[in-house]
Each structure stands twice: as C-alpha cells, then as structure tokens.
Design a protein around this motif. Sequence first.
Motif, PDB file in Angstrom:
ATOM      1  N   ILE A  94       0.843  -1.200   0.000  1.00  0.00           N
ATOM      2  CA  ILE A  94       0.000   0.000   0.000  1.00  0.00           C
ATOM      3  C   ILE A  94       0.881   1.253   0.000  1.00  0.00           C
ATOM      4  O   ILE A  94       1.672   1.464   0.932  1.00  0.00           O
ATOM      5  N   SER A  95       0.756   2.051  -1.038  1.00  0.00           N
ATOM      6  CA  SER A  95       1.475   3.325  -1.055  1.00  0.00           C
ATOM      7  C   SER A  95       0.792   4.253  -2.037  1.00  0.00           C
ATOM      8  O   SER A  95       0.667   3.927  -3.217  1.00  0.00           O
ATOM      9  N   LYS A  96       0.330   5.393  -1.523  1.00  0.00           N
ATOM     10  CA  LYS A  96      -0.394   6.307  -2.412  1.00  0.00           C
ATOM     11  C   LYS A  96       0.567   6.886  -3.451  1.00  0.00           C
ATOM     12  O   LYS A  96       0.280   6.887  -4.638  1.00  0.00           O
ATOM     13  N   SER A  97       1.716   7.360  -2.975  1.00  0.00           N
ATOM     14  CA  SER A  97       2.679   7.946  -3.908  1.00  0.00           C
ATOM     15  C   SER A  97       3.318   6.860  -4.760  1.00  0.00           C
ATOM     16  O   SER A  97       3.725   7.097  -5.888  1.00  0.00           O
ATOM     17  N   GLY A  98       3.407   5.673  -4.183  1.00  0.00           N
ATOM     18  CA  GLY A  98       4.057   4.563  -4.891  1.00  0.00           C
ATOM     19  C   GLY A  98       5.556   4.686  -4.922  1.00  0.00           C
ATOM     20  O   GLY A  98       6.239   3.922  -5.612  1.00  0.00           O
ATOM     21  N   THR A  99       6.093   5.642  -4.152  1.00  0.00           N
ATOM     22  CA  THR A  99       7.551   5.848  -4.196  1.00  0.00           C
ATOM     23  C   THR A  99       8.192   5.855  -2.808  1.00  0.00           C
ATOM     24  O   THR A  99       9.380   6.105  -2.692  1.00  0.00           O
ATOM     25  N   THR A 100       7.426   5.624  -1.747  1.00  0.00           N
ATOM     26  CA  THR A 100       7.976   5.750  -0.396  1.00  0.00           C
ATOM     27  C   THR A 100       9.021   4.657  -0.135  1.00  0.00           C
ATOM     28  O   THR A 100       8.786   3.475  -0.411  1.00  0.00           O
ATOM     29  N   THR A 101      10.159   5.082   0.399  1.00  0.00           N
ATOM     30  CA  THR A 101      11.320   4.184   0.523  1.00  0.00           C
ATOM     31  C   THR A 101      11.042   2.964   1.413  1.00  0.00           C
ATOM     32  O   THR A 101      11.375   1.829   1.049  1.00  0.00           O
TER      33      THR A 101
ATOM     34  N   LYS B 244      -2.686   9.785  16.738  1.00  0.00           N
ATOM     35  CA  LYS B 244      -1.469  10.606  16.826  1.00  0.00           C
ATOM     36  C   LYS B 244      -1.079  11.110  15.448  1.00  0.00           C
ATOM     37  O   LYS B 244      -0.773  12.275  15.250  1.00  0.00           O
ATOM     38  N   GLN B 245      -1.079  10.192  14.468  1.00  0.00           N
ATOM     39  CA  GLN B 245      -0.705  10.609  13.116  1.00  0.00           C
ATOM     40  C   GLN B 245      -1.711  11.611  12.552  1.00  0.00           C
ATOM     41  O   GLN B 245      -1.351  12.637  11.976  1.00  0.00           O
ATOM     42  N   LEU B 246      -2.993  11.289  12.738  1.00  0.00           N
ATOM     43  CA  LEU B 246      -4.058  12.144  12.210  1.00  0.00           C
ATOM     44  C   LEU B 246      -3.875  13.588  12.691  1.00  0.00           C
ATOM     45  O   LEU B 246      -3.852  14.528  11.902  1.00  0.00           O
TER      46      LEU B 246
HETATM   47  O1  PA5 Z   1      -0.793  10.811   5.824  1.00  0.00           O
HETATM   48  C1  PA5 Z   1       0.053  10.751   4.962  1.00  0.00           C
HETATM   49  O2  PA5 Z   1      -0.115  11.267   3.853  1.00  0.00           O
HETATM   50  C2  PA5 Z   1       1.347  10.007   5.178  1.00  0.00           C
HETATM   51  O3  PA5 Z   1       1.458   9.514   6.463  1.00  0.00           O
HETATM   52  C3  PA5 Z   1       1.464   8.853   4.207  1.00  0.00           C
HETATM   53  O4  PA5 Z   1       0.394   7.976   4.411  1.00  0.00           O
HETATM   54  C4  PA5 Z   1       2.792   8.119   4.381  1.00  0.00           C
HETATM   55  O5  PA5 Z   1       3.853   9.011   4.270  1.00  0.00           O
HETATM   56  C5  PA5 Z   1       2.927   7.020   3.328  1.00  0.00           C
HETATM   57  O6  PA5 Z   1       2.860   7.568   2.050  1.00  0.00           O
HETATM   58  P1  PA5 Z   1       2.552   6.669   0.795  1.00  0.00           P
HETATM   59  O7  PA5 Z   1       1.221   6.074   0.957  1.00  0.00           O
HETATM   60  O8  PA5 Z   1       2.620   7.612  -0.364  1.00  0.00           O
HETATM   61  O9  PA5 Z   1       3.627   5.610   0.725  1.00  0.00           O
END
Ligand code: PA5
Length: 449
Positions: A139-146, A282-284
């Motif tokens: 799962i990665s929205k950007s598709g580029t996260t390390t 926390k992240q939100l």
């Molecule tokens: O809330 C956010 O946008 C970030 O926490 C992303 O979810 C996180 O950096 C992962 O990014 P991605 O899904 O592009 O790999």
Amino acid sequence: MNYLKLNCEYAKQFVSEKEIAAMAPLAANALEKLHNKTGAGNDFLGWLTLPTDYDKAEFERIKKAAEFIKKSCDILVVIGIGGSYLGARAVIEAVKSVNYNYLAKETPQIFFIGNSISPSMLTELIQICEGKDICVNVISKSGTTTEPAIAFRAFSELLYSKYSKEEAAKRIFCTTDKARGTLKQLADEAGYECFVIPDDVGGRYSVLTAVGLLPIASAGIDIDALMAGAAAAQQSLCSKDINENDCLKYAAVRNCLYNKGKRLECFISYEPSMAMFNEWLKQLFAESEGKDGKGLYPVSCIFSTDLHSVGQYIQESAGPLMFESCIKFENAPGDYIIKELSGNADGLNFLAGKKMSLVNEKARQGTLLAHTEGGVANIIFEAAGLSSENMGYIIYFFEKACAVSGYILGVNPFNQPGVESYKNNMFALLGKPGYENQKERLEKALGLC
Ligand code: PA5
C-alpha cells in the motif's frame, strides 16, 4: 443508536462555558468551510462523503480479494507506512484483538512491515514466513515511499522464489494511485490486482478506502458494518450548532485548551487493544495540525499500564502542559470474573465475584478524579463498544473533528510539507541520483568528512 457521546464535564473547571461559546462561531465557520470546500487543502476532501460515495464495484472486488486471501494463505503481509498502514492495524486490533495473530483460526495471520527501515524487522518476518503460504498487500499512495518499497522488493522476491510467476502475481495486491507512481507502473507490468486510493483522499484520511478495507476484511471483519458506522457519523455530524454536534464541540474545546497554554493532548484508553488506534489518532492530529509553529502534540497512554510509568508525571507535573482525551467503552470484550480464594492469602477476596471490567472502570473513575484534581483537564468520549460499526463511526468522528480543529487553528489540515525534510537528507546521504548537491553539506554537518 448512540455510537459516541462527548462528555466535557471534567474539562469544565479548565474551560468555561463562556470560552466555549466564544469559540463556537469559529468552529461553525470551520465546518462551513469544510462543507463548502472553501478552506485550505480543499482538493483533499474526498473522505468527507466516502462512507456513502465509495466505489461500490471496487468494494465488492475488495471483498472478493479478501476471500481469496483468507482461503489461500497462512500469512498476509501488509506493506505500508503512516496513513498506509496505521488505520488497518488500528481497526484489526480494536475489533479483533491485540493478540489477533495468536487467536486467528479461520483467517490468516497479518503482519505489518515496511513501516520502518529496521533490517531485523524485515529479516524476522521473512523467517516467520518460512514454510507458510503468503499473500502480500502493498500500500502506497505515492508509490515511491522508501520504507515500503524496500519491503516490497524483499517480499516480491520471496513470492517469486516460492511460487510460479502466475501464482506469485495472483498473491500480490497493490493499493495505490489510479495512474501515477512507480508502484502502479510495476503492478500493471506484472499484472497484480490493483485497488485505488482516490486522488482527493490523503494518507491519514484513507482508512475507509481500500488502504484499510482490504487488510481489515482479510482479518474477517465486517467492512459493510464499518462503512455503515461511518455513514451514520457522516449523517449525524453536520450541525453548525456546537450543542448539537459533538465533533464541533470537541474541536472547540481542544482549541480553547490550546489557547490557554496546553501543548499536549494525551489520548487515553483503558483497553490495550486501542493502543494502535491511539497511534492512528497521533498521526491524524500531528500531521494535520503540527505546522506553522502551531498545534497540540498528540501523545498516547494505555491505562492502567502507563499509570505505573508516567502516572506520577501526569499527576504532579503535566497539568499546565497537557490534557487527556479518553475513549471509554460501555461494553468491554471478553470479561473475566475474579474468583474467591480460600484463605484470602492475597487479600483480594473483596473483589471476588466481581467482573474485571468493573475494576477497570473503577480505575478509570479514580484516575479521572485524581488527574483533574492534579490540574489535568479531561475530555471523555463514551462509546458503546468495539464493534466494527462503532469503529467506523469513531474513525469518521475524529477525521472530521481533526479537520474542523485544523481550520479553527488556521492551518491546512490536509498537507504535510514537513515530512519531506528527513527524506531529502536521507536520500542525499545515501547518494540517490539528483541529491548530489546536498550530500557534502550534510556529511560535514555530521562530521563524516
Ligand atoms: O498521511 C500521509 O499522507 C502520510 O502519512 C502517508 O500515508 C505516508 O507518508 C505514506 O505515504 P505513501 O502512501 O505515499 O507511501
């Protein structure tokens, strides 16, 4: 049905009705901006109507993929970081258990990886997967996260060495952007089934998309009920009247507390299975509000566990600095009745016959009084239980409250420009092409050259 009710009784001595009333127009204005899509970051508001507007065809595909995963593997490896894993893990632990992987019988064990760069985490999970049938959801929205990219490279190699090319491809599911990014390109080339993270839904608001839904459904959780709970929240949290909309009131009260000098909000739960949900919170809040030198720093505690570590500090030092927000559940899962012991050697017979949930509740009440007396304001959320429907409601509630609160604070709650700084430095230090100019400066700063 009453999914979640805000109780500000124990914040009263710290924030007056007058102060809340003064904040009410700002909260109503923030809500209006959200509904009219006139605020900052308004191209990221897809989550607002997601509980009713979601792609029904994709939802059915998610359920089908989850059925395939359930019957074809012992372990589902979920690869993602930040908003691309926290929500799914939070819901699985809250609805099922923090011990889900030990208790799962009809459904696969689910391990989350690619949420750090720890080599030991990766090699340990590879060992755990030895001799097991596995599926992967990357799962990665950007598709580029390390972080997830490294883990995905390792796990796709594992799948291709274990299964035929066709079988491996069938076992990999990608959740990413509909068209952009390396992951999408890679998935299309290899023929992996893809699920879409909508353009207008940011990572931390994406748990009710395929990001959360596929792992959650694979754990055997009813995602229809999850969406129904979120839809109930979508319907009921629209009023601009602070006395009729708890989401608005919470956003207002936490901003009042912030204006009075509080700098930390401590999310509390008396259920260890909510620890990951607190991480999601926390992240939100941190990524949404922590910018332009503003914002409450979200922290988390599980009580009574943490009363034996940071309880002292909270009781006697934290008052000027922080307040607590506690989600309290009406129905605790898996209750236990304390037994009578002949001779009463441990002196616990005064609890014999009592439910452990009652003891937990008395601990909550006792702590609440102690902490408010110690100067720590308390906001309480009274929730019915830890069902998937309830969790759907609670997720949507906090997403909306966070967005409203961010607008009251005067920030864009939907971007996260600060997250890029560490990535740029890391890439430069690792010698990624395109980052050559920064490398020397950073190495000098670290005393490496
Ligand atoms: O809330 C956010 O946008 C970030 O926490 C992303 O979810 C996180 O950096 C992962 O990014 P991605 O899904 O592009 O790999």
